[in-house]
Design an enzyme around this catalytic site. Structure first.
Site, short mmCIF file in Angstrom:
data_model
loop_
_atom_site.label_atom_id
_atom_site.label_comp_id
_atom_site.label_asym_id
_atom_site.label_seq_id
_atom_site.Cartn_x
_atom_site.Cartn_y
_atom_site.Cartn_z
N SER A 125 0.84 -1.21 0.00
CA SER A 125 0.00 0.00 0.00
C SER A 125 0.87 1.25 0.00
CB SER A 125 -0.87 -0.01 1.27
OG SER A 125 -1.44 1.25 1.49
N TYR A 150 -2.16 -1.24 10.77
CA TYR A 150 -2.36 -1.80 9.42
C TYR A 150 -1.17 -1.42 8.54
CZ TYR A 150 -3.83 -1.79 4.54
OH TYR A 150 -3.85 -1.97 3.19
N LYS A 154 2.04 -3.76 6.63
CA LYS A 154 2.48 -3.73 5.23
C LYS A 154 3.99 -3.46 5.15
CE LYS A 154 -1.47 -4.45 3.22
NZ LYS A 154 -1.71 -5.78 2.66
P1 NAD Z 1 -10.62 -7.60 0.84
O1 NAD Z 1 -10.84 -7.62 2.31
O2 NAD Z 1 -11.78 -7.47 -0.05
O3 NAD Z 1 -9.78 -8.89 0.40
C1 NAD Z 1 -8.90 -9.56 1.28
C2 NAD Z 1 -9.31 -11.01 1.28
O4 NAD Z 1 -8.45 -11.75 2.14
C3 NAD Z 1 -10.74 -11.22 1.79
O5 NAD Z 1 -11.44 -12.01 0.87
C4 NAD Z 1 -10.55 -11.95 3.12
O6 NAD Z 1 -11.63 -12.81 3.41
C5 NAD Z 1 -9.25 -12.67 2.87
N1 NAD Z 1 -8.48 -13.02 4.07
C6 NAD Z 1 -8.08 -12.22 5.10
N2 NAD Z 1 -7.37 -12.94 5.98
C7 NAD Z 1 -7.30 -14.21 5.51
C8 NAD Z 1 -6.71 -15.40 5.98
N3 NAD Z 1 -6.03 -15.44 7.13
N4 NAD Z 1 -6.85 -16.53 5.24
C9 NAD Z 1 -7.57 -16.51 4.08
N5 NAD Z 1 -8.14 -15.40 3.58
C10 NAD Z 1 -8.01 -14.26 4.29
O7 NAD Z 1 -9.56 -6.43 0.55
P2 NAD Z 1 -9.04 -5.86 -0.83
O8 NAD Z 1 -9.46 -4.44 -0.91
O9 NAD Z 1 -9.36 -6.79 -1.93
O10 NAD Z 1 -7.49 -5.87 -0.54
C11 NAD Z 1 -6.63 -6.92 -0.94
C12 NAD Z 1 -5.25 -6.66 -0.39
O11 NAD Z 1 -4.80 -5.40 -0.87
C13 NAD Z 1 -5.19 -6.58 1.14
O12 NAD Z 1 -3.99 -7.16 1.58
C14 NAD Z 1 -5.18 -5.09 1.41
O13 NAD Z 1 -4.54 -4.76 2.62
C15 NAD Z 1 -4.40 -4.58 0.21
N6 NAD Z 1 -4.68 -3.16 -0.09
C16 NAD Z 1 -5.98 -2.78 -0.29
C17 NAD Z 1 -6.25 -1.43 -0.55
C18 NAD Z 1 -7.67 -0.96 -0.75
O14 NAD Z 1 -7.89 0.23 -0.67
N7 NAD Z 1 -8.63 -1.81 -1.02
C19 NAD Z 1 -5.21 -0.51 -0.62
C20 NAD Z 1 -3.90 -0.95 -0.43
C21 NAD Z 1 -3.64 -2.29 -0.17
C1 UD1 Z 2 -6.79 4.46 3.82
C2 UD1 Z 2 -5.46 4.07 4.43
C3 UD1 Z 2 -4.70 3.17 3.52
C4 UD1 Z 2 -5.52 2.02 3.05
C5 UD1 Z 2 -6.80 2.55 2.41
C6 UD1 Z 2 -7.69 1.43 1.98
C7 UD1 Z 2 -4.55 5.80 5.92
C8 UD1 Z 2 -3.54 6.90 6.08
N1 UD1 Z 2 -4.64 5.23 4.71
O1 UD1 Z 2 -6.54 5.33 2.74
O2 UD1 Z 2 -3.59 2.66 4.21
O3 UD1 Z 2 -4.78 1.24 2.13
O4 UD1 Z 2 -7.50 3.34 3.38
O5 UD1 Z 2 -8.14 0.68 3.06
O6 UD1 Z 2 -5.23 5.46 6.84
N2 UD1 Z 2 -13.22 10.42 3.63
C9 UD1 Z 2 -14.24 11.28 4.01
N3 UD1 Z 2 -15.38 10.75 4.53
C10 UD1 Z 2 -15.56 9.40 4.69
C11 UD1 Z 2 -14.50 8.54 4.28
C12 UD1 Z 2 -13.34 9.08 3.76
O7 UD1 Z 2 -14.13 12.50 3.88
O8 UD1 Z 2 -16.61 8.98 5.20
C13 UD1 Z 2 -11.99 11.00 3.04
C14 UD1 Z 2 -10.74 10.72 3.85
O9 UD1 Z 2 -10.54 11.73 4.81
C15 UD1 Z 2 -9.67 10.72 2.77
C16 UD1 Z 2 -10.41 10.25 1.50
O10 UD1 Z 2 -11.79 10.40 1.78
O11 UD1 Z 2 -9.24 12.01 2.54
C17 UD1 Z 2 -10.12 8.81 1.17
O12 UD1 Z 2 -10.34 8.02 2.33
P1 UD1 Z 2 -10.25 6.44 2.33
O13 UD1 Z 2 -11.10 5.90 1.24
O14 UD1 Z 2 -10.53 5.96 3.72
O15 UD1 Z 2 -8.74 6.12 1.94
P2 UD1 Z 2 -7.38 6.65 2.58
O16 UD1 Z 2 -7.60 7.24 3.92
O17 UD1 Z 2 -6.66 7.45 1.57
#
Ligand code: NAD
Ligand code: UD1
Length: 341
Positions: A125, A150, A154
């Protein structure tokens, strides 16, 4: 045909990646414990692509189960999506986050070594850049001080992968640093399905638009940005998924450790997102401005030149596409996958 194992592949990014891998001609094996997802997502991946996915209900921390999966399938590369990802929850339950996220990584590395599987791509991330790196973020910058457990999981997992690859020249690793994924597959059949009150911006917006929540609170209007609200590098999840296909193509041909930012390089403010969503979809999103949310940075966005240069990948979809596809998914599935379980 090469087989790719998606750990945590039933989730939001994993399911979209499964579609793109199948479309590109890869075989896909998924294991998930459904702690934040549903097997219905994979059934829909099969409907979208007309191809089948081998699906296991498994906890990735369970080495015995992992070995069974690796024994039954000849895996060429692993993509590690499995993890807990709610920032606020990680502050309240740090041990649960460290236990789940780090242990899944260690189990995968142990079992991969045993079965001589040499390629792993990790869902990292932008949060690992921490609080004080200047924007745009570049892969050559040092990892920074994270604002929550979290984020630390990472950063720690990146370190673990780097150390493991240093000790074993046969192990190849790609660390993908995602920016802010939003949107959904254009079919509206798969998308983001948060449990409970959404933490992230776009699912909150769509739930307000569909009438499940009263209004959106925009966190802070006094940031040093043009309109005072935070700016982020939002990326369409289908573009992100295609980035994974390029990473798989690459890792099958190259060895070593590489880090890639997956973002657009173009940040938008929260207010811009809300306005775009209302305009594109013709639906109101009642909102008000509230206090800042602890831990939020004013703005961050990617320099994504390295992914273009080495992977030949860049984003193709616009903010309009992201808003339209997020709404299409929410409208068609007001309760996510829940009605189909
Ligand atoms: P998500 O929660 O939809 O997907 C993660 C999946 O992992 C889920 O299906 C969950 O059931 C599974 N999981 C968790 N722990 C497990 C375990 N111990 N064994 C088996 N399955 C398990 O999330 P996502 O948005 O698809 O994210 C995927 C990856 O990308 C995650 O590692 C997340 O931290 C990373 N990531 C996501 C974002 C985002 O904004 N969505 C941003 C940066 C990084
Ligand atoms: C956050 C995490 C990031 C993680 C990502 C996805 C931090 C610093 N970053 O990103 O590590 O990978 O979530 O899980 O915590 N916002 C509002 N109202 C809301 C929700 C969000 O104004 O109800 C704003 C937030 O203040 C931010 C933007 O929308 O400015 C995006 O928020 P969000 O979707 O939660 O992502 P990040 O905070 O960027």
């Amino acid at each position: 045909m090469k087989t790719i194992f998606l750990a945590g592949g039933a989730g939001y990014i994993g399911s979209h990646t499964a579609v793109e891998l199948l479309n590109a001609g890869y075989e896909v094996v998924v294991a998930d414990n459904y702690s934040n997802s549903s097997p219905e997502a994979i059934r829909r991946v099969e409907q979208i692509t007309g191809k089948s996915v081998k699906l296991y209900e498994a906890d990735i921390r369970d080495n015995a189960k992992l070995k069974e999966i690796f024994r039954e399938n000849k895996i060429d590369a692993v993509i590690h999506f499995a993890g807990l990802k709610a920032v606020g929850e990680s502050v309240k339950k740090p041990v649960m986050y460290y236990r789940n996220n780090i242990d899944t990584t260690l189990s995968l590395l142990e079992v991969m070594a045993e079965f001589d599987v040499r390629n792993i791509i990790f869902s990292s991330s932008a949060t690992v850049y921490g609080e004080s790196n200047p924007v745009p973020y570049l892969e050559t910058m040092q990892r920074g001080v994270c604002t929550n457990p979290y984020g630390w999981t990472k950063a720690m997992m990146e370190q673990i992968f780097e150390d493991a690859a240093k000790a074993d020249e046969n192990l190849s690793v790609i660390l993908l640093r995602y920016f802010n994924p939003i949107g959904a597959h254009p079919s509206g059949m798969i998308g983001e399905d948060p449990r409970g009150i959404p933490n992230n911006l776009m699912p909150y917006i769509t739930q307000v638009a569909v009438g499940k929540r009263d209004h959106l609170t925009i966190f802070g209007k006094d940031y040093p940005t043009p309109d005072g609200t935070c700016m982020r590098d939002y990326i369409h999840v289908v573009d992100l998924a295609k980035g994974h296909v390029k990473a798989v193509d690459y890792i099958l041909e190259h060895s070593g450790v590489e880090v890639f930012n997956l973002g657009t390089g173009r940040p938008y403010s929260v207010t811009e997102i809300v306005n775009a969503f209302e305009q594109v979809n013709g639906v109101p999103v009642p909102h008000e401005y509230g206090a800042r949310r602890e831990g939020d940075l004013p703005q961050f966005f990617a320099n994504a030149d390295k992914a273009l240069k080495l992977l030949g990948w860049k984003t193709e979809l616009s903010l309009e596409d992201m808003c339209r596809d997020s709404w299409n998914w929410q409208k068609k599935n007001p309760n996510g996958y829940r009605n189909s379980d």
